[in-house]
Write a protein that holds these residues in place. Sequence first.
Motif, PDB file in Angstrom:
ATOM      1  N   LEU A 102     -21.169   2.854 -29.784  1.00 58.09           N
ATOM      2  CA  LEU A 102     -22.376   3.630 -29.543  1.00 58.09           C
ATOM      3  C   LEU A 102     -22.078   5.111 -29.273  1.00 58.09           C
ATOM      4  CD1 LEU A 102     -25.423   3.182 -29.561  1.00 58.09           C
ATOM      5  CD2 LEU A 102     -25.313   2.723 -27.103  1.00 58.09           C
ATOM      6  N   PRO A 103     -21.071   5.449 -28.434  1.00 57.46           N
ATOM      7  CA  PRO A 103     -20.755   6.874 -28.257  1.00 57.46           C
ATOM      8  C   PRO A 103     -20.276   7.551 -29.539  1.00 57.46           C
ATOM      9  CG  PRO A 103     -19.787   5.561 -26.496  1.00 57.46           C
ATOM     10  CD  PRO A 103     -20.272   4.606 -27.536  1.00 57.46           C
ATOM     11  N   ARG A 104     -19.586   6.819 -30.402  1.00 58.73           N
ATOM     12  CA  ARG A 104     -19.145   7.392 -31.677  1.00 58.73           C
ATOM     13  C   ARG A 104     -20.332   7.772 -32.556  1.00 58.73           C
ATOM     14  NH1 ARG A 104     -13.966   6.170 -33.976  1.00 58.73           N
ATOM     15  NH2 ARG A 104     -15.016   5.880 -35.973  1.00 58.73           N
ATOM     16  N   ILE A 105     -21.425   7.028 -32.414  1.00 56.99           N
ATOM     17  CA  ILE A 105     -22.577   7.233 -33.289  1.00 56.99           C
ATOM     18  C   ILE A 105     -23.549   8.262 -32.720  1.00 56.99           C
ATOM     19  CG2 ILE A 105     -24.579   6.105 -34.343  1.00 56.99           C
ATOM     20  CD1 ILE A 105     -22.870   3.496 -34.322  1.00 56.99           C
ATOM     21  N   VAL A 106     -23.878   8.149 -31.441  1.00 54.54           N
ATOM     22  CA  VAL A 106     -24.933   9.005 -30.871  1.00 54.54           C
ATOM     23  C   VAL A 106     -24.415  10.021 -29.869  1.00 54.54           C
ATOM     24  CG1 VAL A 106     -26.673   7.207 -31.220  1.00 54.54           C
ATOM     25  CG2 VAL A 106     -25.531   7.396 -28.994  1.00 54.54           C
ATOM     26  N   GLY A 107     -23.123   9.975 -29.551  1.00 53.76           N
ATOM     27  CA  GLY A 107     -22.570  10.877 -28.552  1.00 53.76           C
ATOM     28  C   GLY A 107     -22.478  10.204 -27.191  1.00 53.76           C
ATOM     29  N   GLN A 108     -21.561  10.688 -26.370  1.00 59.01           N
ATOM     30  CA  GLN A 108     -21.256  10.043 -25.097  1.00 59.01           C
ATOM     31  C   GLN A 108     -22.459  10.001 -24.152  1.00 59.01           C
ATOM     32  OE1 GLN A 108     -18.257   8.666 -24.503  1.00 59.01           O
ATOM     33  NE2 GLN A 108     -18.718   7.976 -22.425  1.00 59.01           N
ATOM     34  N   THR A 109     -23.111  11.135 -23.951  1.00 57.52           N
ATOM     35  CA  THR A 109     -24.188  11.189 -22.957  1.00 57.52           C
ATOM     36  C   THR A 109     -25.380  10.342 -23.370  1.00 57.52           C
ATOM     37  OG1 THR A 109     -23.507  13.404 -22.282  1.00 57.52           O
ATOM     38  CG2 THR A 109     -25.721  12.724 -21.669  1.00 57.52           C
ATOM     39  N   ARG A 110     -25.791  10.419 -24.637  1.00 55.03           N
ATOM     40  CA  ARG A 110     -26.921   9.614 -25.087  1.00 55.03           C
ATOM     41  C   ARG A 110     -26.585   8.127 -25.025  1.00 55.03           C
ATOM     42  NH1 ARG A 110     -31.305  11.296 -28.061  1.00 55.03           N
ATOM     43  NH2 ARG A 110     -30.207  13.180 -28.740  1.00 55.03           N
TER      44      ARG A 110
END
Length: 263
Positions: free
Chosen positions: A152-160
């Motif tokens: 998920l962080p790879r796709i939408v970014g860590q914070t999101r």
Amino acid sequence: MREVTVNEASMSKVTLELDGHVAVVEMHAPPVNFFDREILAAIADAGERATAEGARAIVLCSEGRHFCAGARLAGVTGALDARASAAAVYEQAVRIFRLEIPVVAAVQGAAVGGGLGLACAADFRVAGPKSRFEANFSRLGFHCGFALSLTLPRIVGQTRAELMLYTGRSLSGEEAYAAGLADRFAELGEERAVAVELARELAGAAPLAVRSMRTTMRAGLLGRLEATLEHELDEQEWLWRTEDAATGITASLERRDPLFHGR
């Protein structure tokens, strides 16, 4: 388009059709397409067979109103040996991640929990007006799984990703497209057709070059995959035994909001 038999045991739950260099792998467990070890194994079998038959891209889709609602809660967390049951599921998930050609997930309706994990195992996702992407684990009282802490962080970014995981909030199809979680946005009922169109575009490129670049691009993901799944499983195992998990799972099954006490 021609239908290809994957294996007799899983034919009714997962089918494979080939249309030129595009393969369509479809789950048949409507309306919400819960998965178990057998269904994930059949998806992996179908993907491997498609590759052997000359496919250059795969469309992963499902029958019914929803793409995938994940694993049945009672099916994993209620087992006598929950860790062994979940590990068997994740073993097949690894095979799906390691398929050798690009995968496009056509997400109609909900991709929830492990269903979101399955969608994020694909290279690309197509959403529609009624799509819903939800990492609901914190609302159930246990750690995320299916390698979502990696994908998920790879796709939408860590914070999101952290916001989705910590709150359990869902994204609509429009929100997912704006966030980069969905790569195409289709009209209602056209999610699969748009996914097939994208798969045909992928299949029309030089196949050796695509596979070579995909190996490069996914090397970090695949290199960390099994360790991530093992860690997620470690965390899930102890959290499944907490009062909060019992509260969250019961509330989900009864379709009401949970009240957690941190126990």
